[in-house]
Design an enzyme around this catalytic site. Structure first.
Site, PDB file in Angstrom:
ATOM      1  N   LEU A  86     -17.713   6.426  36.335  1.00 18.93           N
ATOM      2  CA  LEU A  86     -18.786   5.444  36.516  1.00 18.93           C
ATOM      3  C   LEU A  86     -19.547   5.074  35.285  1.00 18.93           C
ATOM      4  O   LEU A  86     -19.548   3.992  34.872  1.00 18.93           O
ATOM      5  CB  LEU A  86     -19.924   5.954  37.248  1.00 18.93           C
ATOM      6  CG  LEU A  86     -21.199   5.439  37.625  1.00 18.93           C
ATOM      7  CD1 LEU A  86     -20.966   3.917  38.512  1.00 18.93           C
ATOM      8  CD2 LEU A  86     -22.200   6.004  38.474  1.00 18.93           C
ATOM      9  N   ASP A  97     -22.959  21.735  39.720  1.00 21.36           N
ATOM     10  CA  ASP A  97     -21.692  20.701  39.989  1.00 21.36           C
ATOM     11  C   ASP A  97     -20.306  21.330  39.405  1.00 21.36           C
ATOM     12  O   ASP A  97     -19.339  21.347  39.934  1.00 21.36           O
ATOM     13  CB  ASP A  97     -21.881  19.206  39.686  1.00 21.36           C
ATOM     14  CG  ASP A  97     -22.696  18.373  40.508  1.00 21.36           C
ATOM     15  OD1 ASP A  97     -22.786  18.917  41.791  1.00 21.36           O
ATOM     16  OD2 ASP A  97     -23.447  17.635  40.098  1.00 21.36           O
TER      17      ASP A  97
END
Length: 305
Positions: A197, A78
């Site tokens: 998150l 990522d």
């Protein structure tokens, strides 16, 4: 001659090896191949002696990469995808992300499926999923000290061993608000499954045209995550701390002083991800983060009646 790019994580030996093998294979098949590492998309950190590390948005595109390129193959995890996004988004080059890292939340497929993925991409058998980006600027007066493209989030937080921060934050033309917290996060829908998150923000589906503001460890029960239209720019002013730290996408940033402000808006650029199958965001949430999995009772050492 069709053009294709390869961007790889040069810290991972397997990514570098596969990149060279792939370049030779595509060149033999008649493709004009440009290859580079993702290091060019890393923003870098400033230091106290040099508090600003300026990286022009349009200065990260690697040599040979332009709008005529069919797509770019990204080999890494990522972090590599985040760096590569800054390298190719200004040119509108689609990304085919191959996971050679760990979670690979943003990647499309795995290394053991690379031959099939390349064949499918060359044949044009894919969809394009666009992801919104942010333009982040540090301003002192009207002078731009620092700017960057951001796919996940911008984080502004206190330094270690310092006291709580106060931020004055103005969203669009709405009245400014004061937030007392260890820091604040402004994220895109893509970034809603990252730091945001973990800080208590909601999961936002990629196609929803919003941004979110999430306080980090706020000092008030009234300070909660806020979701607002991505047409609204954001201005953040530090109030009471000598120096703050700003981090963009977890891989670069600079110091913010009381005379500075951080300005964020939706970027005119977006990241184009190649999807070899129709995008299924909830499936990815389930596979990568365990969202929606049925609860399974854990075994107990006590035998219940």
């Amino acid at each position: 001659m069709p053009k294709v790019g390869i961007i790889y994580n040069d810290i991972k030996p397997v990514a570098g090896r596969v990149a060279i093998e792939l370049k030779d294979k595509l060149t033999a098949a008649g493709w004009d191949v440009s290859i580079t590492s993702s290091i060019g998309g890393i923003l870098g950190y400033s230091n106290p002696e040099s508090p600003v590390c300026h990286t022009p948005i349009d200065g990260l595109t690697p040599p040979g990469f332009d709008s005529e390129m069919k797509f770019a193959i990204v080999l890494g995890g990522d972090g590599t995808v985040l760096a590569a996004s800054r390298q190719v988004a200004p040119c509108g080059i689609p990304i085919l992300a191959i996971n050679t890292g760990h979670m690979g939340f943003l990647t499309e497929t795995y290394l053991n499926q690379l031959p099939q993925a390349i064949d499918q991409a060359i044949a044009g058998e894919y969809e394009i999923e666009e992801r919104a980006m942010l333009t982040v600027k540090v301003l002192r007066g009207e002078s731009v000290l620092w700017e960057a493209l951001c796919l996940n989030e911008m984080v502004l937080h206190r330094e270690p061993l310092t006291s709580m921060c106060h931020f004055e934050i103005a969203v669009g033309r709405h009245a400014p608000v004061d937030i007392a917290a260890d820091g604040v996060i402004v994220s895109t829908p893509t970034g809603s499954t990252a730091y945001s998150l973990s800080a208590g923000g909601p999961v936002v589906a990629p196609g929803v045209p919003v941004l979110q503001l999430v306080p980090i460890c706020p000092h008030s029960l009234a300070s909660r995550a806020l979701v607002f239209p991505d047409t609204e720019p954001v201005n953040i002013y530090p109030v009471n701390i000598p120096r703050l730290v700003m981090v963009v996408d977890g891989n670069g940033g600079c110091y913010i002083f009381p005379e500075d402000r951080v300005y964020l808006e939706r970027s005119p650029y977006s990241v184009k991800f190649i999807r070899l199958q129709p995008p299924e965001f909830f499936r990815i949430l389930r596979e990568k983060l365990g969202w929606g999995l049925p609860h399974i009772a854990k075994p107990t050492s006590v035998e219940l009646p």
